[in-house]
Design a protein around this motif. Sequence first.
Motif, PDB file in Angstrom:
ATOM      1  N   GLY A 221      43.331  33.065  46.271  1.00 28.17           N
ATOM      2  CA  GLY A 221      42.462  32.524  45.243  1.00 28.17           C
ATOM      3  C   GLY A 221      41.863  33.651  44.412  1.00 28.17           C
ATOM      4  N   SER A 222      41.422  33.317  43.218  1.00 24.97           N
ATOM      5  CA  SER A 222      40.847  34.317  42.321  1.00 24.97           C
ATOM      6  C   SER A 222      39.676  33.727  41.552  1.00 24.97           C
ATOM      7  CB  SER A 222      41.901  34.817  41.323  1.00 24.97           C
ATOM      8  OG  SER A 222      43.015  35.384  41.973  1.00 24.97           O
ATOM      9  N   VAL A 223      38.744  34.601  41.188  1.00 29.33           N
ATOM     10  CA  VAL A 223      37.690  34.235  40.254  1.00 29.33           C
ATOM     11  C   VAL A 223      38.124  34.593  38.839  1.00 29.33           C
ATOM     12  CG1 VAL A 223      35.305  34.690  39.539  1.00 29.33           C
ATOM     13  CG2 VAL A 223      35.858  34.444  41.964  1.00 29.33           C
ATOM     14  N   ALA A 224      38.775  35.741  38.704  1.00 32.74           N
ATOM     15  CA  ALA A 224      39.297  36.180  37.409  1.00 32.74           C
ATOM     16  C   ALA A 224      40.539  37.015  37.651  1.00 32.74           C
ATOM     17  CB  ALA A 224      38.252  36.989  36.643  1.00 32.74           C
ATOM     18  N   CYS A 266      41.083  29.512  31.589  1.00 24.11           N
ATOM     19  CA  CYS A 266      39.902  30.271  31.183  1.00 24.11           C
ATOM     20  C   CYS A 266      39.624  31.446  32.106  1.00 24.11           C
ATOM     21  CB  CYS A 266      38.674  29.359  31.114  1.00 24.11           C
ATOM     22  SG  CYS A 266      37.931  28.960  32.718  1.00 24.11           S
ATOM     23  N   GLN A 267      40.250  31.472  33.281  1.00 21.38           N
ATOM     24  CA  GLN A 267      40.029  32.561  34.230  1.00 21.38           C
ATOM     25  C   GLN A 267      40.902  33.782  33.954  1.00 21.38           C
ATOM     26  OE1 GLN A 267      40.091  29.411  37.647  1.00 21.38           O
ATOM     27  NE2 GLN A 267      39.249  31.271  38.556  1.00 21.38           N
ATOM     28  N   LEU A 268      41.729  33.705  32.915  1.00 19.52           N
ATOM     29  CA  LEU A 268      42.524  34.852  32.498  1.00 19.52           C
ATOM     30  C   LEU A 268      41.641  35.764  31.654  1.00 19.52           C
ATOM     31  CD1 LEU A 268      45.816  32.996  31.462  1.00 19.52           C
ATOM     32  CD2 LEU A 268      45.264  34.046  33.671  1.00 19.52           C
ATOM     33  N   VAL A 269      41.537  37.023  32.037  1.00 16.06           N
ATOM     34  CA  VAL A 269      40.653  37.971  31.360  1.00 16.06           C
ATOM     35  C   VAL A 269      41.413  39.251  31.044  1.00 16.06           C
ATOM     36  CG1 VAL A 269      38.638  37.031  32.559  1.00 16.06           C
ATOM     37  CG2 VAL A 269      39.826  39.020  33.510  1.00 16.06           C
TER      38      VAL A 269
END
Length: 354
Positions: A221-224, A266-269
Motif C-alpha cells: 500500500g502507499s500514501v503517495a 490523486c496519489q500520484l505525485v
Amino acid sequence: MIRLSPGFAVNPRFQFNPFVNSQKSTFLPVQIGPRRRNFSRIGSESGDGVAFDSVSYESKRLSLDAAAMKDMADISKKELESDPETDPKAWKWIIRKRMWDLMEARNYAMNPRPVHHRIPNFVGASAAAGKLAELEAFRMAMVVKVNPDSPQKQIRFLTLSGDKKLLTPQPRLRTGFFSVLESDLLKPETINEACTSVGVAKYGRAIGLDEKIKVDLIVIGSVAVNPQTGARLGKGEGFAELEYGMLRYMGAIDDSTPVATTVHDCQLVDDIPLEKLAIHDVPVDIICTPTRVIFTNTPIPKPQGIYWDKLSPEKLQQIRILRELKKMLEKKTGRKLPTGPSEKLPPTAERKRR
C-alpha cells in the motif's frame, strides 16, 4: 518515461462492479469457477484443537491500535513543525499530510475514515485491483504477498479466488511474522472472511523465517507514489520495508520480484526527492490506479535485506521476530549487530471492524 498499459480485455472470471468509482464502491466478490477443493483443514479451530475466538482476537487488536492513538496528535505536530533540512523525516510527513487532507477534502476517501495515518482506502480501489489482476505479473504468480490494508482487500480476494497462495503479514508483526492462506484449503464462502485480519488469524497458517517459499509478486500500500521513478511513501511505520527485508533474508524474493501498488490517481505525485530516500525504502515497479497502469522502470535500487543500523531499539522491542532473528544472527556470527538511533514510534491508526 511512463508506460501506460493498452486497453485490456476483461477476464470473465473477474466480475467488476459498475459502481466501483462511486462513493458506494464496496468489496466485490467474483464468481469462482468449479474446482476441486480439500476441506480437511477447514474449521474455526487452531492446530491444538482450541476454538478460535474471533471476538477476543479482534477486541485485542483494536485495543492495541487504540492505545497507540493517544500519541498521534503530538507526533504529527512535532514532525510537521520540524525543519525539513535538519529532520530527515519531516519532508515525508509534509507529503503524507497533504495527501490525506486532499483525499478527505475531495471525498476520494473511503471507510475507514478519516484516512489520516492510514494506507488510505479510496474510491475505485476495486477497479485498481482489477487492473492489477489483468497483468501477466499477477496472472502468472503462484504466491502473492499482499499488505493487510483496506484498499488492497480486493487484491487479497482475487489472489485467493484465483487459486493462488496469499502471503500476508500478521498485524504490525506483533504476534508473529506472516500467514499463508491457500485457496484449495478454503471453502468458497469463507474466502471473503479470509481476506480480513480476523480471517487471516482464523484460516491462515503462520510461517517463520525458515519457511521455504518463493514469492512471485509483492503488493504494498502507499500514501503517495511517483510514477516517473517508482518512489513511494507509506504511512510512516516502516513495516513494508521490514517485511521486504525479511523476505530477502529468507531468499523468498530477489531484485527481479516485481513490486506493485494500487492507489487513487490523486496519489500520484512528483515531489518525492530521490536523494532523500533511505537505503531501506522500497520502490515500486507497477502502479495501478482506477484508470491506468504505469510501469515505472524504477532506477531506485531495491533493499538487499534488513539494515540493523537503521532499526531503532523501540521498533526492535515492538517486533518479536526481529529480536529473535537478531539474536540468532549474533549467535551464529559471534558478533553483535548494530542498532539504529532511538525514536518515538510514529502514530498508528485505530481500526474498526471490517
